[in-house]
Design a protein around this motif. Structure first.
Motif, short mmCIF file in Angstrom:
data_model
loop_
_atom_site.label_atom_id
_atom_site.label_comp_id
_atom_site.label_asym_id
_atom_site.label_seq_id
_atom_site.Cartn_x
_atom_site.Cartn_y
_atom_site.Cartn_z
N ARG A 75 65.57 63.49 -18.67
CA ARG A 75 64.89 62.70 -19.71
C ARG A 75 64.24 61.46 -19.11
O ARG A 75 63.10 61.11 -19.46
N CYS A 77 63.17 61.03 -16.01
CA CYS A 77 62.01 61.42 -15.20
C CYS A 77 60.83 61.84 -16.09
O CYS A 77 59.67 61.56 -15.78
N GLN A 78 61.12 62.53 -17.19
CA GLN A 78 60.05 62.93 -18.10
C GLN A 78 59.38 61.72 -18.74
O GLN A 78 58.17 61.71 -18.95
N ARG A 79 60.16 60.69 -19.04
CA ARG A 79 59.61 59.51 -19.70
C ARG A 79 58.97 58.55 -18.72
O ARG A 79 57.92 57.95 -19.02
N TRP A 81 58.22 59.13 -15.25
CA TRP A 81 57.48 59.67 -14.11
C TRP A 81 56.52 60.78 -14.55
O TRP A 81 56.32 61.76 -13.82
N ASN A 82 55.94 60.61 -15.72
CA ASN A 82 55.06 61.65 -16.27
C ASN A 82 53.59 61.36 -16.05
O ASN A 82 52.74 61.93 -16.73
N ARG A 85 49.12 63.89 -12.20
CA ARG A 85 48.07 64.71 -12.79
C ARG A 85 47.74 65.87 -11.85
O ARG A 85 47.32 65.67 -10.71
N ASP A 93 57.87 68.09 -10.05
CA ASP A 93 58.58 69.20 -10.69
C ASP A 93 60.07 68.88 -10.74
O ASP A 93 60.66 68.42 -9.75
N TYR A 302 60.92 54.00 -16.02
CA TYR A 302 60.56 54.07 -17.43
C TYR A 302 60.72 52.69 -18.03
O TYR A 302 61.80 52.10 -18.01
#
Length: 423
Positions: A75, A77-79, A81-82, A85, A93, A302
């Motif tokens: 969660r 990393c998704q928030r 380190w998103n 591009r 990944d 984040y």
């Protein structure tokens, strides 16, 4: 072929971050999160250091292998380190242990975590892979280590710390010759070999390895087919290369990133309660050993949208104040005294309470008249009114976890159990 002075090797490299470890020595701090997801420094997570080092070094292809209680880490990393591009040939990944190779096989070791994702690494089309541990605190320019690796022609380059020789008994230790070629790899030796010309120091492995991908790919496949292997870089692959190939030691001091105030290379394994507390408290020093204010080498993370910290009340014995402390956004210090402490996001300290040498994780409530010293408070803890910690070790140990160094760890579960007994 030697690299051109104008060629950044990081453009042809990827970072493979091993972030599956539990970190059991952190006790209850890792009951719900993996060690790389543990909070650090007021607003970041431990894994942010490895990822930020890679990003600041120019690496735009990363993979994070997760396993133990990974939700908090994924969660984060998704928030945070998103921003990579794919159209710019950038990738991050997240690779949970998902039985991709065998329905009965999770990641069996650090090397196996890479082996099970060979096809994904292939898809990145890179020449070099830098394998990183996701649970250490440090600032390092991996581009310099990549260049050292390529210029030496080594099969593997191992990042190494210079440590006092007898302190190296807790590490994997490199025995090197005058050209820094590794001649032996010893796991936690009782009598560590000294650095040539420096009898008082030894080289300890940082768990950072640089490989040419084609070489590592072949080695991983061979290791996967070896029934006697534990499929681990430190236990199996690195010793095999030392014996049969060319392994080179890269000194952390040669690529450590230091700002103007830092006087020595900084690297910490914050893997125990005492080490975690000390590394956070060190940040409150007048001149800290680690400069987290260095804008030329930022630690990305984040960033929650929170208001500034607020200090209220200005009466004798009820003055909102913080001295020699770090106070994050969203904190309210309301008639409370904070000294030599680190408050993470959203901490509320109420009137007549006092904190000293406290590491307080996000969204903790410290109620009135509590006195807390030499402690770590887990996220979301609600400290009851009048609780005193850090003055009576026996009483602290009755309800909470007290470390070997005398640091008290407090979680909500411990507080609830205490309340159930005391009514």
């Amino acid at each position: 072929m030697q690299p051109s002075v104008n060629t950044r090797l990081s453009n042809r490299a990827m970072a493979f971050v091993l972030a599956g470890g539990r970190g059991s020595r952190l006790k209850e701090l890792t009951d719900r999160r993996a060690k790389p997801a543990v909070y650090f420094g007021g607003k970041v997570r431990i894994i942010d250091f490895a990822l930020s080092n890679a990003l600041n070094s120019g690496i735009r292809k990363m993979a994070i292998a997760t396993q133990y209680k990974a939700h908090s880490l994924i969660r984060h990393c998704q928030r945070g380190w998103n921003f990579f591009r794919a159209e710019r040939n950038e990738y991050l990944d997240i690779l949970p242990a998902s039985q991709r190779v065998d329905e009965n096989m999770w990641y069996r070791g650090t090397a196996d975590a890479v082996t099970q994702n060979i096809d994904i690494v292939d898809s990145y089309d890179v020449d070099y892979v830098i394998v990183l541990a996701g649970d250490h605190v440090y600032k390092m320019d991996y581009e310099l280590m990549l260049r050292d690796h390529v210029e030496s022609g080594a099969d593997v380059t191992v990042g190494c710390l210079t440590v006092p020789r007898m302190e190296a008994t807790a590490f994997g230790v490199m025995h090197v010759d005058a050209k820094r070629t590794i001649t032996a790899f010893l796991e936690k030796p009782k009598d560590p070999p000294a650095i040539p010309g420096d009898p008082d120091h030894a080289l300890a492995s940082m768990g950072i390895y640089v490989f040419n991908w084609d070489f590592l790919r072949k080695l991983l496949i061979e290791d996967a087919n070896d029934p006697n292997s534990s499929h681990d870089f430190g236990n199996d692959l690195i010793p095999a290369i030392v014996k049969n190939g060319k392994a080179r030691a890269h000194l952390f001091a040669d690529s450590c990133v230091k700002a103007g105030l830092e006087d020595e290379p900084y690297w910490r394994d914050v893997g125990t309660i005492d080490a975690f507390w000390q590394a956070n408290i060190d940040l409150t020093d007048f001149i800290p050993k680690l400069d987290i204010y260095d804008t030329s080498w930022p630690i990305w993370t984040y960033a929650e949208a929170v208001p500034p910290a607020k200090f209220i009340h200005d009466e004798d014995a009820r003055r909102g104040s913080a001295v020699s402390s770090l106070v994050s956004g969203g904190c309210i210090v309301s008639g409370s005294e904070v000294r030599n402490s680190l408050l993470f996001t959203g901490v509320h300290c109420h009137s007549y309470s006092a904190l000293e040498y406290a590491v307080v994780l996000p969204y903790v409530q410290v109620n009135r008249k509590a006195r807390l010293k030499n402690c770590v408070l887990d996220r979301g803890v609600v400290i009851p009114e009048g609780l005193i910690v850090g003055e009576d070790p026996e009483e602290d140990a009755r309800w909470f976890r007290v470390s070997e160094g005398g640091i008290t760890l407090i979680t909500q579960e411990m507080l609830d159990a205490r309340a159930a007994v005391l009514g």
